[in-house]
Design an enzyme around this catalytic site. Sequence first.
Site, PDB file in Angstrom:
ATOM      1  N   LYS A 141       0.260   2.629  -3.042  1.00 30.04           N
ATOM      2  CA  LYS A 141      -0.079   1.218  -3.207  1.00 30.04           C
ATOM      3  C   LYS A 141      -1.039   1.010  -4.378  1.00 30.04           C
ATOM      4  O   LYS A 141      -1.008  -0.036  -5.024  1.00 30.04           O
ATOM      5  CB  LYS A 141      -0.630   0.637  -1.906  1.00 30.04           C
ATOM      6  CG  LYS A 141       0.423   0.584  -0.796  1.00 30.04           C
ATOM      7  CD  LYS A 141       1.673  -0.181  -1.244  1.00 30.04           C
ATOM      8  CE  LYS A 141       2.704  -0.289  -0.159  1.00 30.04           C
ATOM      9  NZ  LYS A 141       3.848  -1.136  -0.545  1.00 30.04           N
ATOM     10  N   TYR A 161       0.167   7.055   1.231  1.00 24.19           N
ATOM     11  CA  TYR A 161       0.510   5.633   1.275  1.00 24.19           C
ATOM     12  C   TYR A 161      -0.465   4.849   0.403  1.00 24.19           C
ATOM     13  O   TYR A 161      -0.064   4.022  -0.420  1.00 24.19           O
ATOM     14  CB  TYR A 161       0.483   5.117   2.718  1.00 24.19           C
ATOM     15  CG  TYR A 161       0.709   3.635   2.820  1.00 24.19           C
ATOM     16  CD1 TYR A 161       1.998   3.112   2.792  1.00 24.19           C
ATOM     17  CD2 TYR A 161      -0.358   2.749   2.925  1.00 24.19           C
ATOM     18  CE1 TYR A 161       2.223   1.745   2.864  1.00 24.19           C
ATOM     19  CE2 TYR A 161      -0.143   1.387   2.998  1.00 24.19           C
ATOM     20  CZ  TYR A 161       1.145   0.889   2.969  1.00 24.19           C
ATOM     21  OH  TYR A 161       1.347  -0.460   3.039  1.00 24.19           O
ATOM     22  N   SER A 178      -1.127  -3.462  -0.807  1.00 24.33           N
ATOM     23  CA  SER A 178      -1.796  -3.266   0.471  1.00 24.33           C
ATOM     24  C   SER A 178      -3.300  -3.240   0.251  1.00 24.33           C
ATOM     25  O   SER A 178      -3.765  -2.921  -0.846  1.00 24.33           O
ATOM     26  CB  SER A 178      -1.345  -1.922   1.061  1.00 24.33           C
ATOM     27  OG  SER A 178      -2.163  -1.538   2.146  1.00 24.33           O
TER      28      SER A 178
END
Length: 168
Positions: free
Chosen positions: A67, A63, A50
């Site tokens: 990533k 998150y 990401s």
Amino acid sequence: MLAMGPHATIATAQIDALLAVNVNGVVHCIDAALPLLLATPGAHIVTMSSTSAEYGTPDLAVYSASKFFVRGLTEALNIELAPRGVQVSDVVVAYVRTPMVQQAPVQARSVERLGVHATAEQVPRTVWRAAHGTCTHWRVGRDAVLLAWLVRWLGPWARGLVRRATGS
């Protein structure tokens, strides 16, 4: 998996689930497939990363960290497995127009400020190119390319850019 909002508002169960999918899931899938991949000439592992792995993203702290893990794992395994004939790449994408992003109960401020430009159709095309290419990082869309370039060239000044872009 994705959980958006200020870190203090994300439940421990959501954090555990996010890490189970984004970290443990990636590692366990690679580990399960690795014996077959090592026995297959020209094998290729493609992970999903990401733009949150380019620079830590407010409202997406765990998150983003997951990533960063995927990016680091991809880079390390690409070096480690190259002598054994396995290429490892990741696909780096910003927000994708999917229900997971668009119907999330809490939206990160960056969703509104930066928008959602990538389509679900762009991602598999990039995965296909990654699976047949030799680059380590494959970016989907201009925003992912621009962010990577800015973070690399701005170094420590990228923090200010991220703060302005995300409204933090």
